[in-house]
Scaffold this motif. Structure first.
Motif, PDB file in Angstrom:
ATOM      1  N   PHE A  25       0.673  -1.172   0.041  1.00  0.00           N
ATOM      2  CA  PHE A  25      -0.021   0.037   0.135  1.00  0.00           C
ATOM      3  C   PHE A  25       0.882   1.273  -0.194  1.00  0.00           C
ATOM      4  CE2 PHE A  25      -2.586  -3.154   1.624  1.00  0.00           C
ATOM      5  CZ  PHE A  25      -3.786  -3.138   1.331  1.00  0.00           C
ATOM      6  N   LEU A  26       0.440   2.328  -0.648  1.00  0.00           N
ATOM      7  CA  LEU A  26       0.941   3.614  -0.507  1.00  0.00           C
ATOM      8  C   LEU A  26       0.001   4.307   0.569  1.00  0.00           C
ATOM      9  CD1 LEU A  26       1.066   5.254  -3.893  1.00  0.00           C
ATOM     10  CD2 LEU A  26       2.956   4.169  -2.698  1.00  0.00           C
ATOM     11  N   LYS A  27       0.637   5.343   1.271  1.00  0.00           N
ATOM     12  CA  LYS A  27      -0.064   6.039   2.372  1.00  0.00           C
ATOM     13  C   LYS A  27      -1.203   6.839   1.764  1.00  0.00           C
ATOM     14  CE  LYS A  27       3.740   6.703   5.756  1.00  0.00           C
ATOM     15  NZ  LYS A  27       4.727   7.525   5.930  1.00  0.00           N
ATOM     16  N   SER A  28      -1.491   6.943   0.633  1.00  0.00           N
ATOM     17  CA  SER A  28      -2.570   7.541   0.063  1.00  0.00           C
ATOM     18  C   SER A  28      -3.619   6.621  -0.476  1.00  0.00           C
ATOM     19  CB  SER A  28      -2.074   8.534  -1.321  1.00  0.00           C
ATOM     20  OG  SER A  28      -1.378   7.602  -2.072  1.00  0.00           O
ATOM     21  N   HIS A  29      -3.421   5.386   0.115  1.00  0.00           N
ATOM     22  CA  HIS A  29      -4.595   4.313  -0.022  1.00  0.00           C
ATOM     23  C   HIS A  29      -4.650   3.633  -1.266  1.00  0.00           C
ATOM     24  CE1 HIS A  29      -5.413   5.777   3.798  1.00  0.00           C
ATOM     25  NE2 HIS A  29      -5.780   6.922   3.305  1.00  0.00           N
ATOM     26  N   GLU A  30      -3.506   3.596  -2.141  1.00  0.00           N
ATOM     27  CA  GLU A  30      -3.781   2.822  -3.240  1.00  0.00           C
ATOM     28  C   GLU A  30      -2.814   1.489  -3.096  1.00  0.00           C
ATOM     29  OE1 GLU A  30      -3.839   6.959  -4.763  1.00  0.00           O
ATOM     30  OE2 GLU A  30      -2.495   5.993  -3.385  1.00  0.00           O
TER      31      GLU A  30
ATOM     32  N   GLU B  96      -4.186   4.735  13.293  1.00  0.00           N
ATOM     33  CA  GLU B  96      -3.884   5.902  13.618  1.00  0.00           C
ATOM     34  C   GLU B  96      -4.746   7.195  13.082  1.00  0.00           C
ATOM     35  OE1 GLU B  96       0.303   6.631  12.442  1.00  0.00           O
ATOM     36  OE2 GLU B  96       1.016   4.640  13.364  1.00  0.00           O
ATOM     37  N   ASP B  97      -5.165   6.970  11.816  1.00  0.00           N
ATOM     38  CA  ASP B  97      -6.049   7.925  11.327  1.00  0.00           C
ATOM     39  C   ASP B  97      -7.186   8.071  12.019  1.00  0.00           C
ATOM     40  OD1 ASP B  97      -4.228   8.488   9.058  1.00  0.00           O
ATOM     41  OD2 ASP B  97      -5.474   7.557   7.631  1.00  0.00           O
ATOM     42  N   ASP B  98      -7.695   7.011  12.672  1.00  0.00           N
ATOM     43  CA  ASP B  98      -8.917   7.006  13.249  1.00  0.00           C
ATOM     44  C   ASP B  98      -8.900   7.518  14.614  1.00  0.00           C
ATOM     45  OD1 ASP B  98     -10.255   5.536  11.432  1.00  0.00           O
ATOM     46  OD2 ASP B  98     -10.163   3.320  12.339  1.00  0.00           O
ATOM     47  N   HIS B  99      -7.950   8.035  15.195  1.00  0.00           N
ATOM     48  CA  HIS B  99      -7.751   8.634  16.458  1.00  0.00           C
ATOM     49  C   HIS B  99      -7.567  10.150  16.305  1.00  0.00           C
ATOM     50  CE1 HIS B  99      -7.544   4.748  18.346  1.00  0.00           C
ATOM     51  NE2 HIS B  99      -6.761   4.310  17.670  1.00  0.00           N
TER      52      HIS B  99
ATOM     53  N   MET C  15       6.811   0.109  -0.638  1.00  0.00           N
ATOM     54  CA  MET C  15       5.302   0.283   0.001  1.00  0.00           C
ATOM     55  C   MET C  15       4.985  -0.184   1.131  1.00  0.00           C
ATOM     56  SD  MET C  15       3.603  -0.285  -3.905  1.00  0.00           S
ATOM     57  CE  MET C  15       1.915   0.203  -3.115  1.00  0.00           C
ATOM     58  N   LEU C  16       4.072   0.149   1.967  1.00  0.00           N
ATOM     59  CA  LEU C  16       3.599  -0.473   3.116  1.00  0.00           C
ATOM     60  C   LEU C  16       3.094  -1.952   3.017  1.00  0.00           C
ATOM     61  CD1 LEU C  16       1.623   2.439   4.316  1.00  0.00           C
ATOM     62  CD2 LEU C  16       3.847   1.838   5.204  1.00  0.00           C
ATOM     63  N   ASP C  17       3.481  -2.643   3.934  1.00  0.00           N
ATOM     64  CA  ASP C  17       2.881  -4.100   3.983  1.00  0.00           C
ATOM     65  C   ASP C  17       1.423  -3.985   4.583  1.00  0.00           C
ATOM     66  OD1 ASP C  17       2.974  -4.385   6.797  1.00  0.00           O
ATOM     67  OD2 ASP C  17       5.062  -5.508   6.523  1.00  0.00           O
ATOM     68  N   PRO C  18       0.759  -5.072   4.586  1.00  0.00           N
ATOM     69  CA  PRO C  18      -0.707  -4.829   5.120  1.00  0.00           C
ATOM     70  C   PRO C  18      -0.792  -4.703   6.444  1.00  0.00           C
ATOM     71  CG  PRO C  18      -0.545  -6.887   3.689  1.00  0.00           C
ATOM     72  CD  PRO C  18       0.985  -6.220   3.487  1.00  0.00           C
ATOM     73  N   ASP C  19       0.264  -5.027   7.411  1.00  0.00           N
ATOM     74  CA  ASP C  19       0.062  -4.691   8.708  1.00  0.00           C
ATOM     75  C   ASP C  19       0.522  -3.290   8.983  1.00  0.00           C
ATOM     76  OD1 ASP C  19      -0.384  -7.365   9.423  1.00  0.00           O
ATOM     77  OD2 ASP C  19       1.649  -7.794   9.700  1.00  0.00           O
ATOM     78  N   ALA C  20       1.580  -2.653   8.184  1.00  0.00           N
ATOM     79  CA  ALA C  20       1.802  -1.366   8.394  1.00  0.00           C
ATOM     80  C   ALA C  20       0.741  -0.471   7.825  1.00  0.00           C
ATOM     81  CB  ALA C  20       3.128  -1.042   7.656  1.00  0.00           C
ATOM     82  N   TYR C  21      -0.095  -0.873   6.953  1.00  0.00           N
ATOM     83  CA  TYR C  21      -1.202  -0.144   6.379  1.00  0.00           C
ATOM     84  C   TYR C  21      -2.497  -0.152   7.489  1.00  0.00           C
ATOM     85  CZ  TYR C  21      -4.773   1.328   3.262  1.00  0.00           C
ATOM     86  OH  TYR C  21      -5.817   2.355   2.708  1.00  0.00           O
ATOM     87  N   ALA C  22      -2.365  -1.053   8.107  1.00  0.00           N
ATOM     88  CA  ALA C  22      -3.623  -1.484   9.113  1.00  0.00           C
ATOM     89  C   ALA C  22      -3.201  -0.540  10.224  1.00  0.00           C
ATOM     90  CB  ALA C  22      -3.690  -2.843   9.531  1.00  0.00           C
TER      91      ALA C  22
END
Length: 131
Positions: free
Chosen positions: A10-15, A128-131, A116-123
Motif C-alpha cells: 500500500f501507499l499512504k495515499s490508500h492505493e 492512527e487515522d481513526d484517532h 510500499m507499506l505491507d498490510p500490517d503497516a497499512y492497518a
C-alpha cells in the motif's frame, strides 16, 4: 472494516499494488479509500500504452462527494485497464481488492513495490487515522 489481503502493498495515499509475478503489477484503491469517498459515480483510467510514474497521479475516481486522484505506486507502462468500471464504477465500492481493480502496469523497477507499506503497516496507518 474489511480484511486487508496479505498479498498487497500500500501507499499512504490508500492505493494498493498486487505483484502478479510476471513483471506486472495490478493497481487499485483500498477499501478504506472507497469508504471515505462514498458511492463512486465515475472513474477515469489511463489508456493502455500510457506510461505512469511512481507517485504521480494516474487515474481519477469520482464520488458524489469528491473527485480524488489515484497515484501510481510504480513506474511503467499500462498494459491493461478495467474497462468494466466505465459502466459500473460502484464495483470499486463493492469489491475494492477484487473486481474493483483499476489497471495493470508492466513495471520498470520491481523494487519500487518493496518501498510500499505491507498490510500490517497499512492497518497501523488506518488505526492512527481513526484517532
Amino acid at each position: 472494516m474489511s480484511e486487508i489481503p496479505g498479498d498487497l502493498k500500500f501507499l499512504k495515499s490508500h492505493e494498493w499494488a498486487r505483484v502478479e509475478g510476471d513483471g506486472k503489477v495490478t493497481i487499485g484503491i483500498s477499501d478504506h479509500a472507497q469508504e471515505l469517498l462514498g458511492d463512486l459515480v465515475y472513474v477515469e483510467l489511463p489508456n493502455v500504452g500510457d506510461r505512469v510514474e511512481a507517485g504521480a497521479a494516474s487515474a481519477v475516481v469520482e464520488s458524489v462527494k469528491a473527485a480524488s486522484d489515484v497515484y501510481s505506486p510504480v513506474s511503467g507502462t499500462v498494459v491493461e485497464v478495467n474497462t468494466a468500471l466505465a459502466d459500473k464504477p460502484e464495483t470499486i465500492n463493492e469489491d475494492a481488492y477484487g473486481d474493483g481493480w483499476l489497471y495493470v502496469v508492466e513495471v520498470e523497477e520491481p523494487d519500487q513495490v518493496n518501498e510500499m507499506l505491507d498490510p500490517d503497516a497499512y492497518a497501523e496507518l488506518l488505526e492512527e487515522d481513526d484517532h
